[in-house]
Design a protein around this motif. Structure first.
Motif, short mmCIF file in Angstrom:
data_model
loop_
_atom_site.label_atom_id
_atom_site.label_comp_id
_atom_site.label_asym_id
_atom_site.label_seq_id
_atom_site.Cartn_x
_atom_site.Cartn_y
_atom_site.Cartn_z
N GLY A 1 39.08 15.81 55.64
CA GLY A 1 40.16 16.68 55.17
C GLY A 1 39.82 17.21 53.79
N PRO A 2 40.77 17.77 53.08
CA PRO A 2 40.50 18.34 51.75
C PRO A 2 39.99 17.32 50.74
N ASP A 3 40.35 16.06 50.92
CA ASP A 3 39.92 15.03 49.97
C ASP A 3 38.42 14.77 50.03
N THR A 4 37.75 15.18 51.11
CA THR A 4 36.32 14.91 51.24
C THR A 4 35.48 15.74 50.28
N LYS A 5 36.09 16.73 49.63
CA LYS A 5 35.33 17.54 48.67
C LYS A 5 34.84 16.67 47.51
N ASP A 6 35.61 15.68 47.14
CA ASP A 6 35.21 14.78 46.07
C ASP A 6 35.62 13.37 46.47
N PRO A 7 34.88 12.73 47.36
CA PRO A 7 35.32 11.46 47.95
C PRO A 7 35.53 10.33 46.96
N CYS A 8 34.74 10.26 45.89
CA CYS A 8 34.87 9.16 44.95
C CYS A 8 36.14 9.26 44.10
N ILE A 9 36.75 10.44 44.06
CA ILE A 9 37.96 10.62 43.28
C ILE A 9 39.19 10.67 44.16
N ASP A 10 39.12 11.43 45.26
CA ASP A 10 40.31 11.68 46.06
C ASP A 10 40.35 10.95 47.40
N MET A 11 39.19 10.58 47.94
CA MET A 11 39.17 10.07 49.31
C MET A 11 39.34 8.56 49.40
N ILE A 12 38.91 7.85 48.38
CA ILE A 12 39.05 6.38 48.39
C ILE A 12 39.28 5.91 46.95
N TYR A 13 40.22 4.99 46.79
CA TYR A 13 40.58 4.54 45.45
C TYR A 13 41.25 3.17 45.55
#
Length: 256
Positions: free
Chosen positions: A115-127
């Motif tokens: 989804g859109p979060d995959t553009k920056d996975p270390c910030i938006d995709m997993i935390y």
């Protein structure tokens, strides 16, 4: 440090510019390292100013691009520094790619969808979890299962260093992943014969492109205890982590 890398994390978008920069550096630097006089002589061919008739021998030598011993040494050292800089530039961007791919693999392994979060996975995709620590007992009439967990021992997952609000290695024995909307509903009960983990909500968590990782510190060693969810179904152990440098370089070189 991770949030400051977000703007340059996409290796592939930077690759064309990096290739041009590195090629230009090497075209000048490699011949200069071998023999600085070559590049100086070639540069002198493009000189547009004429040599004065009363020029001294030293001025004539300079106009012809002939270098002295000290100039040869300094140009060679500059060329070596440029090659080192080119290698560092390549290494820095490979590192960014390695981190992004590692975070993406971890998020997907815990159940995130693209989804859109995959553009920056270390910030938006997993935390790491911002609300709740999994310690509260369940109180809903029905709960939802948890599918995956990861142990934090032995080879500690390196991707944790790059995610937001990452748990510290010495503060976590187990990691449980839930979609961000359900992270605060995670419930982990450390019983004598098992670890019981559920999402304490009466409706299924929706699929999402981001995952929240909740760290759990065991009160006593896991031992023979199983990690289970609803109906004593075992939770699947996963092992996501960042690829090695060799693997990343190989994939980038081969397009894999």
């Amino acid at each position: 440090m991770a949030p400051y890398l977000a703007a340059v994390r996409n290796y592939w978008s930077l690759l064309p510019a990096i290739v041009v920069i590195v090629v230009l550096i090497l075209v000048y630097a490699v011949p200069t390292i071998i023999n600085p006089q070559w590049t100086s002589t070639i540069t002198a061919l493009f000189r547009t100013t004429s040599v004065p008739a009363d020029a001294t021998p030293e001025e004539a030598r300079r106009a012809a691009g002939i270098l002295g011993p000290q100039q040869l040494k300094s140009r060679r050292m500059l060329a070596i520094a440029m090659v080192v800089g080119a290698v560092a530039l390549i290494g820095f961007n490979i590192s960014l790619n390695r981190e992004a791919v590692g975070c993406y693999k971890a998020a997907r392994a815990f159940g995130a969808i693209d989804g859109p979060d995959t553009k920056d996975p270390c910030i938006d995709m997993i935390y790491g979890t911002f609300i709740g620590d999994g310690s509260r007992p369940p109180n809903e009439k029905t709960q939802q299962p948890v599918k995956y967990y990861q142990r934090v021992d032995g080879k500690k997952p390196k991707y944790l260093k790059w995610i937001q609000n990452a748990p510290k290695y010495d503060e976590a024995d187990l990691l449980f992943g839930t979609v961000g909307k359900c992270a605060s509903d995670l419930s982990v009960q450390q019983l004598d014969d098992k670890i019981m983990v559920v999402v304490d909500t009466d409706s299924p968590c929706p699929e999402d492109s981001n995952m929240s990782i909740t760290p759990i510190k065991l009160k006593k060693p896991l031992g023979d205890r199983k990690i289970v969810t609803l109906d004593d179904e075992p939770v699947t152990e996963i092992h996501p982590d960042m690829d090695s440098w060799f693997t990343v370089v190989k994939k980038l070189a081969t397009g894999g």
